[in-house]
Design an enzyme around this catalytic site. Structure first.
Site, PDB file in Angstrom:
ATOM      1  N   LEU B  90       0.821  -1.211   0.000  1.00 16.90           N
ATOM      2  CA  LEU B  90       0.000   0.000   0.000  1.00 16.90           C
ATOM      3  C   LEU B  90       0.852   1.257   0.000  1.00 16.90           C
ATOM      4  O   LEU B  90       0.627   2.171   0.773  1.00 16.90           O
ATOM      5  CB  LEU B  90      -0.936   0.018   1.213  1.00 16.90           C
ATOM      6  CG  LEU B  90      -2.111  -0.952   1.163  1.00 16.90           C
ATOM      7  CD1 LEU B  90      -2.940  -0.834   2.422  1.00 16.90           C
ATOM      8  CD2 LEU B  90      -2.978  -0.662  -0.047  1.00 16.90           C
ATOM      9  N   CYS B  91       1.888   1.254  -0.827  1.00 16.74           N
ATOM     10  CA  CYS B  91       2.664   2.485  -0.918  1.00 16.74           C
ATOM     11  C   CYS B  91       2.968   2.749  -2.395  1.00 16.74           C
ATOM     12  O   CYS B  91       4.092   3.005  -2.779  1.00 16.74           O
ATOM     13  CB  CYS B  91       3.923   2.430  -0.079  1.00 16.74           C
ATOM     14  SG  CYS B  91       4.814   0.903  -0.182  1.00 16.74           S
ATOM     15  N   GLY B  92       1.953   2.659  -3.201  1.00 16.99           N
ATOM     16  CA  GLY B  92       2.086   3.003  -4.617  1.00 16.99           C
ATOM     17  C   GLY B  92       3.084   2.100  -5.317  1.00 16.99           C
ATOM     18  O   GLY B  92       3.168   0.908  -5.044  1.00 16.99           O
TER      19      GLY B  92
END
Lengths: 136, 292
Positions: B90-92
């Site tokens: 969940l960090c691009g």
């Protein structure tokens, strides 16, 4: 009043000090030495010990360092310490922890003679400091 | 066509998701500040170390018996790729861009007939690399329980790399991480750590003056070079930490915005449908009345 030179103390985590100072006593691997302004270019490894710093206004400060390098050149003295903390924060508990770590390192070294020698030396240095702390 | 109840449920669920992404964004922003500080305060040490090393390396270069960590083993058959990624997703594109860089590099080396070994630092890197390169992974480690990276963790990784080097398991080691430039730009970076890469244009402190060394120059180099490896890894880990939070912050920001847009769209169609139903009911009543 003596002349001052630039003194930087850095540990991997942060820059601890960057000030003009009058003199610094450094625990070099082959013995202590004191740096004043105009010291010849000099590079040495450090053993665990205490940096004794006298700043411009004559106040002195003592910082515990555990290994690293000191680099003296025309622009001043740079100490790259593996670990550094002010002497006031060092207590018997921290020293005991460091000695335990060193003992583990020694155990880990196994049969490698070189590594053993290094770990043993470090342990001895640390024990010296511990003894010295108790005297104070 | 979804019923009114379905729409209501969807709006509620998107709102809940939005709350979560918003919270994650704020947490990332707070962590980012800390990580950025840590990365920045580690720079002076790494830079000075680089300067000292550059000085000594240029002095030692060409001389007989230059340490292998500077001169290399003289071969470049076996490559070790140290790939540093995050523990969480969940960090691009943060993890995948590092993994992509490493993967391209590995494929290129394999195509040249070289042997590739992988040392994966971080859980996500393992997840991304294991499908294609499961045979090449020699070592992996994750720091899931570690809150704040300290030098201890880096030394652990560094020691492992050095042990492998001393055992002759590889010739060249390359480090993959993401350099933190700003909150929205993180640059996936390749850096050679063994043999030590003396950065071009490092400021030379020595003005031709002769250094005195204590103990001998060789002994200092023997102490300094392994430490340099750990320092470079430490720096990579800190830069990575800051980049990860930056990437997560911007990813969560756009997720929050997306959720907002979705809620607007859903609310619009919900209202429209509600109105249509009211109108329908009215028409039914009126036509019922007229029929009488």
């Amino acid at each position: 009043m003596a002349e001052t030179f630039q003194f930087d103390l850095v540990s991997p985590e942060r820059l601890l000090m960057s000030d003009p100072v009058e003199q610094v006593t450094v625990p070099g691997a082959d013995g202590q030495f004191t740096v004043l302004k105009g010291h010849a270019p000099f590079l040495t490894t450090l053993k665990p010990g205490v940096l004794d710093i006298r700043s411009e206004d004559g106040a002195s400060q003592r910082i515990y360092v555990r290994g690293g390098f000191a680099d003296v050149n025309a622009s001043g003295l740079t100490v790259l310490a593996e670990q550094a903390m002010p002497m006031e924060e060092v207590n018997a508990e921290i020293m005991a922890q460091q000695i335990t770590d060193a003992q583990e390192d020694l155990a880990d070294a196994g049969d490698d003679a070189d590594k053993r020698a290094v770990a043993q030396k470090r342990l001895d240095d640390l024990k010296d400091i511990q003894r010295w702390l108790k005297v104070e | 066509m979804a019923s009114l109840k379905d729409l209501r449920n969807r709006i509620a669920s998107v709102k809940a998701t939005q709350k979560i992404t918003k919270a994650m964004q704020m947490v990332a922003a707070a962590k980012l500040r800390k990580a950025q500080e840590a990365a920045e305060s580690a720079r002076p040490y790494a830079e000075r170390m680089g300067a000292v090393l550059a000085n000594m390396a240029t002095a030692a270069a060409g001389a007989e018996g230059t340490p292998k960590l500077i001169a290399g083993t003289g071969r470049d058959d076996v490559h070790l790729l140290v790939v540093c990624t995050a523990e969480r997703g969940l960090c691009g594109g943060f993890n995948s861009s590092i993994a992509r860089l490493a993967r391209d590099h590995a494929r290129e080396l394999l195509a040249e007939g070289k042997t590739v070994k992988l040392y994966l630092v971080g859980k996500k890197g393992y997840d991304l690399m294991r499908r294609e390169f499961s045979d090449n992974i020699v070592e992996r480690i994750d720091f899931r329980g570690v809150r704040q990276m300290s030098f201890g963790e880096a030394r652990q990784v560094g020691r492992k790399v050095l042990d492998m080097f001393e055992a002759g398991e590889f010739d060249v080691a390359t480090l993959f991480y993401s350099r933190f430039r700003t909150v929205i730009t993180q640059v996936p970076t390749v850096q050679r750590i063994i043999p030590a890469d003396v950065p071009e244009g490092t400021e030379m402190i020595s003005d031709g003056s002769v250094y005195e060394h204590e103990p001998s120059e060789e002994e200092i180099l023997a102490d300094l070079l392994p430490r340099n490896v750990s320092i470079q890894i430490f720096r990579a880990l800190l830069e990575n930490g800051a980049s990860e939070q930056g990437a997560r912050m911007s990813a969560m920001d756009s997720a929050t915005r997306n959720a907002g847009e979705m809620i607007d769209g859903l609310t619009l169609s919900y209202n429209r449908q509600r109105q249509a139903q009211i109108t329908k009911e009215l028409i039914e009543i009126i036509s019922g009345a007229e029929a009488l």
